[in-house]
Design an enzyme around this catalytic site. Structure first.
Site, PDB file in Angstrom:
ATOM      1  N   ALA A  69      43.352  48.799  58.657  1.00  0.00           N
ATOM      2  CA  ALA A  69      43.690  48.341  60.003  1.00  0.00           C
ATOM      3  C   ALA A  69      43.268  46.879  60.108  1.00  0.00           C
ATOM      4  CB  ALA A  69      42.948  49.183  61.033  1.00  0.00           C
ATOM      5  N   GLY A 114      42.923  52.240  56.575  1.00  0.00           N
ATOM      6  CA  GLY A 114      44.222  52.700  57.069  1.00  0.00           C
ATOM      7  C   GLY A 114      45.299  52.695  55.992  1.00  0.00           C
ATOM      8  N   GLU A 117      44.756  55.873  54.192  1.00  0.00           N
ATOM      9  CA  GLU A 117      45.170  56.937  55.119  1.00  0.00           C
ATOM     10  C   GLU A 117      46.692  57.037  55.190  1.00  0.00           C
ATOM     11  OE1 GLU A 117      42.644  55.222  58.277  1.00  0.00           O
ATOM     12  OE2 GLU A 117      41.927  57.252  58.630  1.00  0.00           O
ATOM     13  N   GLU A 137      35.449  52.132  55.733  1.00  0.00           N
ATOM     14  CA  GLU A 137      35.098  51.961  57.153  1.00  0.00           C
ATOM     15  C   GLU A 137      33.597  51.943  57.380  1.00  0.00           C
ATOM     16  OE1 GLU A 137      37.497  53.926  56.047  1.00  0.00           O
ATOM     17  OE2 GLU A 137      39.278  53.677  57.300  1.00  0.00           O
TER      18      GLU A 137
END
Ligand code: COA
Length: 263
Positions: A69, A114, A117, A137
């Site tokens: 992200a 992300g 993911e 993260e």
């Protein structure tokens, strides 16, 4: 689909295969709100388009698939904004996972946070030998928000997932293959040709059967085993009403290649 509508992703069509390239090379293809929204709109268009039989997702350049992200957005998010952000990301990844057609992640470099993911939400993952994967993260003082804690543990098992999530370590493509986090590893120069070959092969398969297989696996995994078996049996019955079932079985008996129409 109007290509002008997109600023952060590139779309390419080659027969039944659509390729989406995340194109923010200056930030290693990090996902910001706009990019997530463009991905969402592209996936909805692919879902509607019967001509699209398989999708490839990759990142621009040779360094990064998606480096997570966008940390510029994360650094200023509020609690309610953070929740909305996670739910938006989860929605887009759910769309990818349940597109009803195979989506191949062609992992050309960093697939972190992300990015990892998103790759896990894809149906299959092909990685370049040079790719690095991980859920870093924890190093930012946060946790995955696009269902990484859930998909990683389901894909590679609880113990291995907890190790990756708690260390935040990046792992090599070879290690990701060993853990079952990716399906195939190929030399970087062959990544896109391998992904295209796979996508075109999948695009020739019976589309309704492909959709039901994805549905049976994804939904079935959320159900108690007997319910999942009943769901599979229902889809098995349903697929036997299709022209493609008649074509597939007739082609076998007539010793010719089947031509599936998705009907
Ligand atoms: N969000 C926003 N910007 C990012 C980013 C992200 N997730 N990942 C990289 N960038 C930016 C960097 O800030 C840098 O910008 P700058 O040129 O303006 O300084 C640029 O992309 C290049 O990254 P850089 O860190 O200089 O490259 P590197 O080769 O030294 O390291 C990584 C590559 C991927 C290891 C490193 O960028 C990184 O750790 N990124 C964050 C990964 C992460 O934690 N993702 C999870 C987010 S929840």
């Amino acid at each position: 689909m109007s290509l002008d509508a997109f600023h952060n992703i590139l779309i390419d069509r080659d027969g039944g295969v659509a390729t989406v390239t995340i194109n923010r090379p200056k930030v290693l293809n990090a996902l910001d709100t706009q990019t997530l929204d463009e991905l969402r709109r592209a996936m909805l268009a692919f879902r509607r388009d019967d001509g699209v039989r398989a999708v490839i997702v990759t990142g621009s350049g040779d360094k990064s698939f998606i480096a997570g992200a966008d940390i510029n957005e994360l650094s200023v998010q509020t609690p309610t904004g953070g929740r909305d952000h996670a739910m938006r990301g989860q929605h887009v990844l759910d769309l990818i996972e349940n597109l009803g057609k195979p989506v191949i992640a062609a992992i050309n470099g960093y697939a972190l946070g992300g990015g990892c993911e998103l790759a896990m939400a894809c149906t299959l993952r092909v990685a370049a030998e040079t790719a690095k994967l991980g859920q870093p993260e924890i190093n930012l003082g946060i946790i995955p928000g696009y269902a990484g804690t859930q998909r990683l543990s389901r894909l590679i098992g609880r113990g291995r997932a907890l190790e990756l999530l708690l260390t935040g370590d990046q792992i090599s493509a070879a290690e990701a293959l060993r853990l079952g986090l990716v399906n195939r590893v190929v030399p970087a120069a062959e990544l896109m040709s391998e992904a295209r070959k796979l996508a075109h092969a999948l695009a020739t398969k019976a589309p309704i059967a492909a959709r039901y297989i994805i549905d049976a696996v994804n939904r079935g995994l959320q159900m108690p085993f007997p319910d999942a078996q009943a769901f599979e049996a229902t889809l098995f019955g349903l697929v036997s009403t299709t022209d493609d079932m008649r074509e597939g079985t007739a082609a076998f008996l007539e010793k010719r290649k089947a031509e599936f129409k998705g009907k």
